[in-house]
Design an enzyme around this catalytic site. Structure first.
Site, PDB file in Angstrom:
ATOM      1  N   GLU A 214     -39.179   3.333 -13.579  1.00  0.00           N
ATOM      2  CA  GLU A 214     -40.453   2.742 -13.985  1.00  0.00           C
ATOM      3  C   GLU A 214     -40.857   3.118 -15.417  1.00  0.00           C
ATOM      4  O   GLU A 214     -41.925   3.715 -15.638  1.00  0.00           O
ATOM      5  CB  GLU A 214     -41.542   3.108 -12.978  1.00  0.00           C
ATOM      6  N   GLU A 325     -37.172  -0.112  -4.894  1.00  0.00           N
ATOM      7  CA  GLU A 325     -38.354   0.399  -4.192  1.00  0.00           C
ATOM      8  C   GLU A 325     -39.205  -0.779  -3.740  1.00  0.00           C
ATOM      9  O   GLU A 325     -39.500  -1.681  -4.536  1.00  0.00           O
ATOM     10  CB  GLU A 325     -39.240   1.280  -5.091  1.00  0.00           C
TER      11      GLU A 325
END
Length: 544
Positions: A214, A325
């Protein structure tokens, strides 16, 4: 106790990470002060129909959710209870690989020429590395027939350009840029070379090497987008220098989230810009990776599937798309993670992403999880498929069911159904016949407001091409079935259950397989069944 299917509108995990605990606490306090009386549940039912035609051609239904599962951070993976739960998941759910944060964290000692700013004792090692800890994890995976899904993070303290300005997580994820990008590349290359030396090229070719986590969130990467591109390029080229057949990719973006600090694009756009940059610069990319939670800001009409379809459109032709995810919410502490909502949401995501993604990793397989501190309540709104005691939650039971179905999808069409209802029909299992999997799930709104709850839906499913004498059986996951959370509440919500109580909670998590009336038209090869899907419910019907 929250209402059976209430959705939390409090601060999400990412809001806590982005704004800090104090701001999140203020938001939660406001929510509690402003909360009014709970609305009365709507128990009326809508009627709808579905058709499954077994005489029509099928399409592929690969078990993409089995290709990788996620699980917190590296040090946790050294725990026996963590590994015990993981390998049960491998055996019962078919998971092929494990992804976790922090293989390069300072506390793992993977790259550690210094310790707290001082040179490491020369008696410890012949070089600047200690691969012992990470080898223990990867050895365990490979020995059990699994593979690492390697997330290359975080920045070892010896490599950081400056000290992190903050850390909101218990473990030592270091979001800083490297002080020397060439040295960063060398560390990554040496890491990959060690893995090839230890496990062999044939094995390591199976491992995706994902660069970072991220980077469009400043809590996970302090640098701007150009800094990440540079971080990625040095890592990717170092891996390819070990062997061109090794697979590297990214950018593992967080969908729909903005961040503070240096300006950067939100998730889907960041992903697109990364792919455009890599293509223009001829930087190696063997797969794209992205994250998306149903509660993420800006989800479309298909929830996280809306993000993933845009990611697919922005992925160069021929490259796989790995979603490393996903879950019903990124709001840790939300009870829907412990209940059937998580199962219904994941079945909906699977249904809407067939043919779109090449891997779909549930975050995470266990509540043995320390990102914001280790909980001790058996049910606390943790991300896991299993709780800290190993109790199997509703989402786990869904994946147990899905593991037994085949890989050939049959057309299923709905008529008159609310937009909360959907499903799929699959053939090709060892049991023969057809599996019809249905959900009734209200998507998050994408703007932080509470969704309109799903209503009970009665569905009559007509199947064409059924063999004579076929029978039907049903397994349910909803408020009244496969609900260990409710059993725990009814036991008084003990923080430390006795062994007897844990036995009762585990028993409440079991799936019941019951007969379902199947009405047949003799000689026509047509049969039908009717059932009612409760809000946030799943029904798995086998006809054969």
């Amino acid at each position: 106790m929250p209402e059976p299917h209430a959705r939390s509108t409090g601060p999400t995990r990412r809001q806590i990470l982005l704004t800090g605990a104090a701001a999140a606490g203020t938001a939660l306090g406001s929510e509690l002060l402003d909360a009014g009386p709970a609305a009365a549940a709507d128990t009326s039912s809508t009627a709808a129909s579905a058709a499954v035609d077994l005489t029509r051609p099928t399409s592929p239904f690969p078990h993409v959710w089995e290709r990788v599962v996620s699980g917190d951070w590296a040090k946790q993976a050294l725990r026996r209870d963590y590994q015990d739960q993981l390998f049960d998941c491998h055996d019962e759910l078919g998971f092929e690989s494990l992804r976790f944060h922090g293989a390069l964290n300072t506390s793992m000692s993977t790259y550690s020429p210094t310790v707290n700013g001082r040179p490491r004792n020369p008696a410890f090692s012949n070089d600047d590395y200690s691969f012992f800890n990470i080898d223990q994890i990867y050895d365990a995976l490979v020995d059990r027939g699994m593979h690492p899904f390697v997330e290359l993070s975080s920045m070892p303290a010896s490599l950081q350009a400056s000290a992190p300005p903050f850390s909101l997580m218990l473990y030592d994820f270091n979001q800083m840029e490297p002080k020397d990008y060439a040295l960063w590349g060398k560390v990554v290359g040496d890491f990959a070379r060690h893995m090839v030396d230890r496990y062999g090229l044939r094995e390591v070719r199976k491992w995706p090497f994902e660069v970072w986590n991220e980077p469009n969130l400043s809590v996970f990467f302090n640098g701007d987008q150009q800094a990440y591109f540079r971080l990625y390029q040095y890592a990717a080229e170092a891996i390819k220098n070990v062997d061109a057949s090794l697979r590297v990719g990214g950018p593992a973006t967080s969908a729909g989230q903005l961040s503070f600090g240096p300006p950067r694009s939100p998730g889907v756009r960041y992903y697109r810009e990364f792919m455009q940059w890599a293509t223009a610069k001829d930087v190696p990319v063997d797969f794209g990776s992205a994250h998306g939670y149903e509660s993420d800001t800006g989800t479309g009409s298909q929830g996280p599937a809306s993000f993933f379809k845009q990611n697919r459109a922005d992925t160069p032709s021929g490259l796989p798309l790995y979603i490393s995810e996903t879950n019903v919410t990124s709001d840790i502490g939300n009870p829907i993670l412990d209940r059937s909502d998580a199962a219904a949401s994941f079945l909906r995501t699977i249904t809407e992403t067939v043919g779109v993604v090449d891997a779909l990793a549930y975050w995470s397989f266990t509540d043995i999880y320390e990102e914001m501190g280790q909980a001790d309540k058996p049910f606390h709104g943790g991300f896991g498929l299993r709780n800290i005691h190993g109790v199997k939650k509703p989402a786990y039971r869904l994946l147990q069911i899905l593991h037994t179905v085949g890989e050939h999808r049959v057309p299923l069409t709905l008529a008159g159904a609310p937009d909360t209802v959907g499903g799929l029909a699959v053939t090709g299992s060892v049991r023969g016949g057809v599996d019809v999997l249905l959900y009734n799930h209200a998507l998050a709104t994408g703007d932080g407001s509470a969704p309109v709850p799903a209503r009970p839906a009665t569905l009559t499913v007509t199947l064409r091409g059924v063999r004579a004498g076929a029978r039907a059986r049903v397994r349910r996951i909803d408020e009244d079935h496969t609900n260990p959370y409710r059993e725990w509440v009814e036991l008084g919500s003990p923080e430390y259950p006795t062994r007897r109580q844990l036995h009762d909670i585990e028993k409440a998590s079991e799936v019941e397989d019951r007969p379902l009336e199947l009405k047949s038209d003799r000689g026509a090869g047509v049969a039908r069944f009717t059932l009612t899907l409760p809000p946030e419910g799943v029904a798995a019907v086998h006809v054969g």
